[in-house]
Design a protein around this motif. Sequence first.
Motif, PDB file in Angstrom:
ATOM      1  N   ILE A  97      10.023 -18.168 -28.989  1.00 43.96           N
ATOM      2  CA  ILE A  97      11.415 -18.605 -28.934  1.00 43.96           C
ATOM      3  C   ILE A  97      12.326 -17.585 -29.599  1.00 43.96           C
ATOM      4  N   ARG A  98      11.884 -17.071 -30.748  1.00 40.83           N
ATOM      5  CA  ARG A  98      12.682 -16.059 -31.444  1.00 40.83           C
ATOM      6  C   ARG A  98      12.844 -14.801 -30.598  1.00 40.83           C
ATOM      7  N   ARG A  99      11.754 -14.377 -29.955  1.00 40.78           N
ATOM      8  CA  ARG A  99      11.828 -13.179 -29.110  1.00 40.78           C
ATOM      9  C   ARG A  99      12.739 -13.402 -27.909  1.00 40.78           C
ATOM     10  N   SER A 100      12.643 -14.608 -27.313  1.00 41.64           N
ATOM     11  CA  SER A 100      13.482 -14.914 -26.146  1.00 41.64           C
ATOM     12  C   SER A 100      14.958 -14.916 -26.522  1.00 41.64           C
ATOM     13  N   GLU A 101      15.285 -15.538 -27.666  1.00 45.01           N
ATOM     14  CA  GLU A 101      16.682 -15.570 -28.106  1.00 45.01           C
ATOM     15  C   GLU A 101      17.189 -14.173 -28.440  1.00 45.01           C
ATOM     16  N   ALA A 102      16.320 -13.367 -29.068  1.00 42.22           N
ATOM     17  CA  ALA A 102      16.721 -12.006 -29.412  1.00 42.22           C
ATOM     18  C   ALA A 102      16.940 -11.172 -28.155  1.00 42.22           C
ATOM     19  N   GLU A 103      16.063 -11.357 -27.155  1.00 40.94           N
ATOM     20  CA  GLU A 103      16.187 -10.584 -25.920  1.00 40.94           C
ATOM     21  C   GLU A 103      17.447 -10.955 -25.157  1.00 40.94           C
ATOM     22  N   ALA A 104      17.828 -12.243 -25.187  1.00 40.99           N
ATOM     23  CA  ALA A 104      19.023 -12.687 -24.466  1.00 40.99           C
ATOM     24  C   ALA A 104      20.275 -11.995 -24.994  1.00 40.99           C
ATOM     25  N   ASN A 105      20.226 -11.558 -26.240  1.00 46.27           N
ATOM     26  CA  ASN A 105      21.385 -10.903 -26.843  1.00 46.27           C
ATOM     27  C   ASN A 105      21.357  -9.386 -26.718  1.00 46.27           C
ATOM     28  N   LEU A 106      20.318  -8.849 -26.075  1.00 47.59           N
ATOM     29  CA  LEU A 106      20.232  -7.402 -25.896  1.00 47.59           C
ATOM     30  C   LEU A 106      21.245  -6.930 -24.851  1.00 47.59           C
ATOM     31  N   PRO A 107      21.715  -5.699 -24.948  1.00 46.86           N
ATOM     32  CA  PRO A 107      22.647  -5.177 -23.941  1.00 46.86           C
ATOM     33  C   PRO A 107      21.948  -4.924 -22.606  1.00 46.86           C
ATOM     34  N   ARG A 108      22.733  -4.822 -21.564  1.00 46.62           N
ATOM     35  CA  ARG A 108      22.189  -4.533 -20.239  1.00 46.62           C
ATOM     36  C   ARG A 108      22.151  -3.026 -20.016  1.00 46.62           C
ATOM     37  N   VAL A 109      21.265  -2.632 -19.120  1.00 49.05           N
ATOM     38  CA  VAL A 109      21.149  -1.212 -18.782  1.00 49.05           C
ATOM     39  C   VAL A 109      22.481  -0.716 -18.218  1.00 49.05           C
ATOM     40  N   PRO A 110      22.929   0.465 -18.617  1.00 56.66           N
ATOM     41  CA  PRO A 110      24.175   0.996 -18.046  1.00 56.66           C
ATOM     42  C   PRO A 110      24.067   1.169 -16.528  1.00 56.66           C
ATOM     43  N   LYS A 111      25.118   0.807 -15.839  1.00 58.35           N
ATOM     44  CA  LYS A 111      25.138   0.941 -14.387  1.00 58.35           C
ATOM     45  C   LYS A 111      25.228   2.420 -13.998  1.00 58.35           C
ATOM     46  N   PRO A 112      24.406   2.877 -13.045  1.00 58.73           N
ATOM     47  CA  PRO A 112      24.440   4.290 -12.665  1.00 58.73           C
ATOM     48  C   PRO A 112      25.741   4.658 -11.954  1.00 58.73           C
ATOM     49  N   ALA A 113      26.079   5.929 -12.007  1.00 63.89           N
ATOM     50  CA  ALA A 113      27.309   6.386 -11.344  1.00 63.89           C
ATOM     51  C   ALA A 113      27.224   6.167  -9.845  1.00 63.89           C
ATOM     52  N   LYS A 114      26.012   6.312  -9.268  1.00 60.99           N
ATOM     53  CA  LYS A 114      25.787   6.081  -7.841  1.00 60.99           C
ATOM     54  C   LYS A 114      24.622   5.106  -7.680  1.00 60.99           C
ATOM     55  N   PRO A 115      24.679   4.211  -6.705  1.00 55.04           N
ATOM     56  CA  PRO A 115      23.564   3.280  -6.494  1.00 55.04           C
ATOM     57  C   PRO A 115      22.278   4.037  -6.163  1.00 55.04           C
ATOM     58  N   VAL A 116      21.155   3.484  -6.624  1.00 53.12           N
ATOM     59  CA  VAL A 116      19.853   4.073  -6.317  1.00 53.12           C
ATOM     60  C   VAL A 116      19.579   3.904  -4.823  1.00 53.12           C
ATOM     61  N   PRO A 117      19.262   4.993  -4.102  1.00 53.43           N
ATOM     62  CA  PRO A 117      19.049   4.867  -2.652  1.00 53.43           C
ATOM     63  C   PRO A 117      17.717   4.202  -2.321  1.00 53.43           C
ATOM     64  N   LEU A 118      17.626   3.620  -1.143  1.00 54.46           N
ATOM     65  CA  LEU A 118      16.387   3.045  -0.631  1.00 54.46           C
ATOM     66  C   LEU A 118      15.645   4.105   0.184  1.00 54.46           C
ATOM     67  N   VAL A 119      14.336   4.158  -0.002  1.00 59.08           N
ATOM     68  CA  VAL A 119      13.505   5.106   0.749  1.00 59.08           C
ATOM     69  C   VAL A 119      12.332   4.358   1.366  1.00 59.08           C
ATOM     70  N   ALA A 120      11.685   4.977   2.355  1.00 69.11           N
ATOM     71  CA  ALA A 120      10.556   4.351   3.043  1.00 69.11           C
ATOM     72  C   ALA A 120       9.375   4.170   2.104  1.00 69.11           C
ATOM     73  N   ASP A 121       8.665   3.032   2.251  1.00 68.65           N
ATOM     74  CA  ASP A 121       7.471   2.768   1.447  1.00 68.65           C
ATOM     75  C   ASP A 121       6.369   2.195   2.338  1.00 68.65           C
ATOM     76  N   GLY A 122       6.280   0.882   2.468  1.00 63.98           N
ATOM     77  CA  GLY A 122       5.291   0.254   3.348  1.00 63.98           C
ATOM     78  C   GLY A 122       3.868   0.324   2.854  1.00 63.98           C
ATOM     79  N   LYS A 123       3.645   0.584   1.569  1.00 69.42           N
ATOM     80  CA  LYS A 123       2.288   0.719   1.045  1.00 69.42           C
ATOM     81  C   LYS A 123       1.629  -0.641   0.846  1.00 69.42           C
ATOM     82  N   VAL A 124       0.341  -0.698   1.175  1.00 67.76           N
ATOM     83  CA  VAL A 124      -0.464  -1.875   0.888  1.00 67.76           C
ATOM     84  C   VAL A 124      -1.151  -1.625  -0.444  1.00 67.76           C
ATOM     85  N   ARG A 125      -0.804  -2.364  -1.450  1.00 67.67           N
ATOM     86  CA  ARG A 125      -1.298  -2.137  -2.809  1.00 67.67           C
ATOM     87  C   ARG A 125      -2.447  -3.082  -3.128  1.00 67.67           C
ATOM     88  N   PRO A 126      -3.480  -2.583  -3.815  1.00 68.13           N
ATOM     89  CA  PRO A 126      -4.619  -3.442  -4.164  1.00 68.13           C
ATOM     90  C   PRO A 126      -4.179  -4.646  -4.992  1.00 68.13           C
TER      91      PRO A 126
END
Length: 256
Positions: A97-126
């Motif tokens: 509970i203490r960790r959850s409350e502490a995490e809720a008060n953490l800052p968010r990651v800074p937004k990048p100047a440009k959105p991260v692009p999408l690239v092809a994947d399609g991998k079947v992972r074990p």
Amino acid sequence: MTDLKRLLADAAGDEPAVTDDHLAADLRRGQTSLRRRRLAGVISGTVATALVIGAGYAVLPGLGSSAGAPLDSGVAAQTTPTPSPSRTLSEDQKEKIRRSEAEANLPRVPKPAKPVPLVADGKVRPGTDLVCDLMPKGWEVKVWNLAGNESELIITDPNLKNPTKYNKTSTRMRVRHAAMINNVPEKYGELWVDLQHFQAGEREAVVAPVHEPASDGTRDIHMKLTNTKLLQVTANATGLGWDLATVLRFTGSCRY
């Protein structure tokens, strides 16, 4: 003076004769009036008692929408609510509970100047049958195995420095299995047809905000695969800089 009294008496006329019938009628009227007064007193007392009892029930815990609400009557002040059963937390639970409350008060990651692009994947992972034809460029995909032979894809930015100092809802995406029972998608209380639909690739999806502390616009996307199978994406992480259209495009590329 005597003559004047006589003249006035003659002008008023003779007094009516009082008979036994008149006396009996007067007696009956008096008895009836007395009974009515006694009955009225009994009814008034009964009503007052009922009101007091009713007020006592109104403040008993769990009865009615106003249960537990403070009232101005003295009865309410004397009512003692039923105490809730005590719950003893273990030290591990307290620490979570203490960790959850502490995490809720953490800052968010800074937004990048440009959105991260999408690239092809399609991998079947074990270890999983979840596959996405698109992935955010440069992000890492890990398989998280769950109980019941189910799994999730956890997608994070491996180049993020000190990720633990940020709220984790802003640092990752999740792709998981979901279900629809009797045409109601899980986590919803409405029929699929009654929800607002969005286009996710070639499929339909519904969108809802995540009800978590500091979610800050993170979205749950539930995309329909069959009448009983859904795919859920928890996305729109701040570190991606994506808008809803991009999240839907990514979701539409996933399946199982």
